[in-house]
Design an enzyme around this catalytic site. Structure first.
Site, PDB file in Angstrom:
ATOM      1  N   SER A 238       1.100  -1.242   0.083  1.00 43.72           N
ATOM      2  CA  SER A 238      -0.315   0.355   0.047  1.00 43.72           C
ATOM      3  C   SER A 238       0.543   0.753  -0.396  1.00 43.72           C
ATOM      4  CB  SER A 238      -0.898  -0.061   0.839  1.00 43.72           C
ATOM      5  OG  SER A 238      -1.505  -0.900   0.951  1.00 43.72           O
TER       6      SER A 238
HETATM    7  N1  SAM Z   1      -0.463  -4.621   3.551  1.00 46.15           N
HETATM    8  C1  SAM Z   1      -0.573  -5.806   3.009  1.00 46.15           C
HETATM    9  C2  SAM Z   1       0.873  -5.058   2.587  1.00 46.15           C
HETATM   10  O1  SAM Z   1       1.765  -4.032   3.718  1.00 46.15           O
HETATM   11  O2  SAM Z   1       2.461  -4.914   1.773  1.00 46.15           O
HETATM   12  C3  SAM Z   1      -0.813  -4.762   1.736  1.00 46.15           C
HETATM   13  C4  SAM Z   1      -1.855  -5.526   0.970  1.00 46.15           C
HETATM   14  S1  SAM Z   1      -1.947  -5.989  -0.565  1.00 46.15           S
HETATM   15  C5  SAM Z   1      -3.129  -4.018  -0.389  1.00 46.15           C
HETATM   16  C6  SAM Z   1      -4.003  -6.907   0.140  1.00 46.15           C
HETATM   17  C7  SAM Z   1      -3.589  -8.242   0.579  1.00 46.15           C
HETATM   18  O3  SAM Z   1      -5.061  -9.204   1.029  1.00 46.15           O
HETATM   19  C8  SAM Z   1      -2.757  -8.857  -0.760  1.00 46.15           C
HETATM   20  O4  SAM Z   1      -2.111 -10.113  -0.430  1.00 46.15           O
HETATM   21  C9  SAM Z   1      -4.424 -10.015  -0.755  1.00 46.15           C
HETATM   22  O5  SAM Z   1      -3.536 -11.603  -0.949  1.00 46.15           O
HETATM   23  C10 SAM Z   1      -4.580 -10.448   0.706  1.00 46.15           C
HETATM   24  N2  SAM Z   1      -5.712 -10.892   0.468  1.00 46.15           N
HETATM   25  C11 SAM Z   1      -7.472 -10.822   0.170  1.00 46.15           C
HETATM   26  N3  SAM Z   1      -7.747 -11.161   0.663  1.00 46.15           N
HETATM   27  C12 SAM Z   1      -7.922 -12.243   1.357  1.00 46.15           C
HETATM   28  C13 SAM Z   1      -8.592 -12.854   2.685  1.00 46.15           C
HETATM   29  N4  SAM Z   1      -9.842 -13.062   2.553  1.00 46.15           N
HETATM   30  N5  SAM Z   1      -7.486 -13.214   3.749  1.00 46.15           N
HETATM   31  C14 SAM Z   1      -6.458 -12.293   3.610  1.00 46.15           C
HETATM   32  N6  SAM Z   1      -5.917 -12.664   2.965  1.00 46.15           N
HETATM   33  C15 SAM Z   1      -6.033 -12.074   1.606  1.00 46.15           C
END
Ligand code: SAM
Length: 216
Positions: A62
């Site tokens: 992000s």
């Molecule tokens: N917080 C992260 C960072 O600091 O790099 C960025 C997160 S990225 C915008 C969103 C993440 O949410 C992705 O890695 C995606 O695979 C994960 N995600 C989506 N749905 C999810 C779920 N139901 N449970 C866990 N992770 C999930």
């Protein structure tokens, strides 16, 4: 630290401060966590820019301003147990680890989770536990949490997360809610009698995919 890197960090802090990150501890955490350790080799030159960057599996790390605003919204004092949904690169979890006692971070892609685990261990971050699973169901084993942060876009507040949030007034969930294309960054805060909600403004996140999120 070399002078150029120091200047890039300073510029980033100025920019996110102007964007609304006023909490000095949050600014300090963002200055301390080496974002360059969380981005790909080819994006190194952009590591300290205020922008989201691609990571593996079509996901993103992000934008620092959003990381700062979401972290600030949790109003951490240092003693909290936090649940993060969407580990991704592990960057947000590392920032939280600077400001809270313990972090459980859930990721649905095992490859991302494993890379994040290794990265955090290499950086000496020992208070983050990365687990693999569908974060829309939370992580009941670790509940209740003083704060929950969701770093992917949800159609609504998953009920499991509300259930796993501490009953103590001040406990908060920070989560982008809306359509897959645009969302409002929502805060749900426990009060003595209910859950007060407010928005921090429009955002755009990758979708939260799971039982209480979007379908794949
Ligand atoms: N917080 C992260 C960072 O600091 O790099 C960025 C997160 S990225 C915008 C969103 C993440 O949410 C992705 O890695 C995606 O695979 C994960 N995600 C989506 N749905 C999810 C779920 N139901 N449970 C866990 N992770 C999930």
């Amino acid at each position: 630290m070399d002078a150029d890197r120091g200047q890039l960090i300073k510029n980033l802090l100025t920019e996110i401060n102007r964007g609304g990150v006023r909490d000095r501890d949050v600014l300090m955490a963002i200055a301390t966590v080496p974002r360059d350790a969380f981005v790909r080799t080819e994006a190194q030159h952009q590591a300290w820019e205020n922008r989201a960057l691609p990571i593996d599996d079509g996901q993103t790390i992000s934008q620092p301003l959003i990381v700062g605003l979401m972290t600030q919204a949790l109003n951490l004092t240092g003693n909290e147990r936090i649940l993060e949904i969407g580990t991704g690169s592990g960057y947000q979890a590392a920032v939280l680890a600077e400001l809270a006692r313990e972090v459980v971070s859930i990721e649905r892609y095992s490859s991302l989770a494993e890379t994040a685990r290794k990265r955090l261990a290499d950086l000496g971050v020992s208070t983050v536990r990365v687990v693999i699973g569908d974060g829309t169901k939370g992580w009941p084993e670790g509940a209740p949490y003083d704060g929950i942060i969701v770093t992917a876009a949800a159609p609504h507040l998953p009920q499991a997360l509300e259930q796993q949030l501490s009953r103590k007034p001040g406990a908060r969930i920070v989560i982008p809610i809306g359509s897959p294309d645009d969302q409002e960054l929502m805060v749900y805060e426990r009060t003595d009698s209910n859950l007060r909600e407010y928005t921090l403004g429009p955002v755009r996140f990758v979708p939260l995919i799971g039982e209480q999120g979007w379908q794949e």
